[in-house]
Scaffold this motif. Structure first.
Motif, mmCIF file in Angstrom:
data_model
loop_
_atom_site.group_PDB
_atom_site.id
_atom_site.type_symbol
_atom_site.label_atom_id
_atom_site.label_comp_id
_atom_site.label_asym_id
_atom_site.label_seq_id
_atom_site.Cartn_x
_atom_site.Cartn_y
_atom_site.Cartn_z
ATOM 1 N N ASN A 84 5.156 3.859 -6.069
ATOM 2 C CA ASN A 84 3.835 4.143 -6.619
ATOM 3 C C ASN A 84 3.801 3.735 -8.088
ATOM 4 O O ASN A 84 4.422 4.388 -8.941
ATOM 5 N N THR A 138 11.644 5.716 -1.405
ATOM 6 C CA THR A 138 10.338 5.094 -1.670
ATOM 7 C C THR A 138 9.663 5.700 -2.899
ATOM 8 O O THR A 138 8.482 5.463 -3.130
ATOM 9 N N TYR A 181 3.544 2.096 2.904
ATOM 10 C CA TYR A 181 4.951 1.841 2.560
ATOM 11 C C TYR A 181 5.810 3.071 2.835
ATOM 12 O O TYR A 181 6.872 2.992 3.458
ATOM 13 N N GLU A 182 5.344 4.234 2.411
ATOM 14 C CA GLU A 182 6.107 5.464 2.616
ATOM 15 C C GLU A 182 6.175 5.845 4.093
ATOM 16 O O GLU A 182 7.234 6.262 4.588
ATOM 17 N N SER A 220 0.878 -1.154 0.000
ATOM 18 C CA SER A 220 0.000 0.000 0.000
ATOM 19 C C SER A 220 0.923 1.213 0.000
ATOM 20 O O SER A 220 1.763 1.354 0.901
ATOM 21 N N VAL A 221 0.816 2.064 -1.004
ATOM 22 C CA VAL A 221 1.802 3.117 -1.216
ATOM 23 C C VAL A 221 1.960 4.005 0.011
ATOM 24 O O VAL A 221 3.078 4.273 0.484
ATOM 25 N N GLU A 222 0.846 4.477 0.571
ATOM 26 C CA GLU A 222 0.928 5.372 1.725
ATOM 27 C C GLU A 222 1.553 4.672 2.925
ATOM 28 O O GLU A 222 2.400 5.237 3.617
#
Length: 348
Positions: free
Chosen positions: A280, A276, A157-158, A153-155
């Protein structure tokens, strides 16, 4: 005639220092990163077999972990071997959770290493060079983290990578900066401002999305879309406003006062988003790299402004030894920064 027993410890110590100062580990690490980077680029093209991506990711993650431990004065063999084991296990098990964990750890290590590998500077251009070095290191880590092919999940992960990087870098800086008592009054102010900017930048977009006026949100999104369509990308605010200026100003400050390391610690606000940046899938690699470049450009300009303001406030000239006419401020010995070792030597 055999050497006296009392001379043996001294000879052993000298021999250990000679081995530690050998350039071969550094050269081997550089070769490992270049080979890993080549494998990752070939896999992105794509050219060659499918295993190039995983091999490049494992190589970069292993070398970065080894280099970070060596830079911190820890046990590079232990942590390098551990990183190798984690990478091989992630690829061998081929499980989404394990691959994602390896990717997040690689991004966090790359973000911290990008800050730790910088050196003190004396001028504007040298400070910009160090910020560039930090982002390049983090960008290679971004390739390696994606090389593990995580399911993310991009958010999340960041956020996780940034949190781990912040914990890691402040743990090391606490030792490098002589603890909280090494901050001094000015250091407390600088660190407080940096922490405030970090919190505001991280939560500003989310607060606008949930509670802000619709018109203001639309205006901001319109500006982002215009920049992406006409300039090719939009810089990450946290990197341009906080991370890169912290690296530029922090490297400059490290050659003069202990507080410089505390300022540099906020550089993970630039290296973590860089590490990161490729997570995305909706953003092309070219756009991600362009965004990093724009953030570097804006951040360097802001960092130069901070350096200029520091010189005006402290009355230091180009070399930090007085401006030839203004009042000169004497830095207390407790705040004076000790000389740092070269880039390839241990800090502790």
């Amino acid at each position: 005639m055999p050497a006296p027993v009392t001379e043996l410890p001294r000879r052993v110590t000298i021999r250990v220092q000679e081995v530690a100062a050998s350039p071969w580990p550094v050269r081997a690490a550089a070769v490992g990163v270049l080979v890993g980077f080549g494998c990752l680029v070939a896999a992105m093209v794509p050219v060659g077999p499918d295993w190039l991506s995983s091999t490049g990711a494992i190589l970069v993650a292993t070398v970065y972990s080894w280099a970070l431990a060596a830079r911190e004065g820890g046990r590079p063999v232990v942590f390098g071997t551990l990183a190798l084991a984690v990478g091989v296990t992630a690829v061998w098990l081929d499980h989404d959770l394990v691959r994602t964990g390896a990717a997040v750890l690689t991004a966090a290590v790359a973000a911290v290493l990008g800050v730790m590998i910088t050196v003190p500077t004396k001028g504007y251009w040298a400070s910009a060079r160090e910020a560039t070095v930090a982002l390049v290191v983090a960008a290679v880590g971004a390739l390696a983290s994606i090389g593990f092919e995580p399911a993310i999940s991009v958010e999340r992960y960041e956020w996780v990578a940034l949190a781990l990087a912040l914990i890691g870098v402040f743990t090391v800086v606490f030792r490098l900066g002589a603890g909280f008592h090494g901050l001094g009054r000015r250091g407390l102010v600088v660190v407080g401002i940096g922490a405030l900017v970090l919190v505001v930048t991280l939560f500003y977009a989310e607060m606008l999305r949930r509670y802000g006026a619709l018109g203001l949100v639309d205006d901001l999104l319109r500006a982002v879309r215009w920049s992406r369509e006409n300039l090719g990308a939009f810089p990450r605010p946290i990197s341009a406003i906080l991370g890169v200026p912290a690296l530029v100003y922090g490297c400059y400050l490290r050659g003069r006062r202990r507080q410089g390391w505390w300022v540099c610690a906020f550089g993970v606000a630039a290296t973590a988003p860089t590490a990161t940046a490729l997570g995305n899938p909706a953003i092309a690699v070219s756009e991600a790299l362009t965004s990093i470049g724009y953030g570097l450009l804006v951040g360097v300009l802001l960092g130069w402004v901070l350096i200029r303001v520091d010189r005006l406030v402290t009355g230091s000239g180009r070399n930090g030894n007085g401006n030839g006419g203004g009042r000169r401020r004497v830095t207390p010995a407790s705040e004076t920064a000790p000389p740092e070792p070269p880039r390839t030597a241990a800090l502790l």
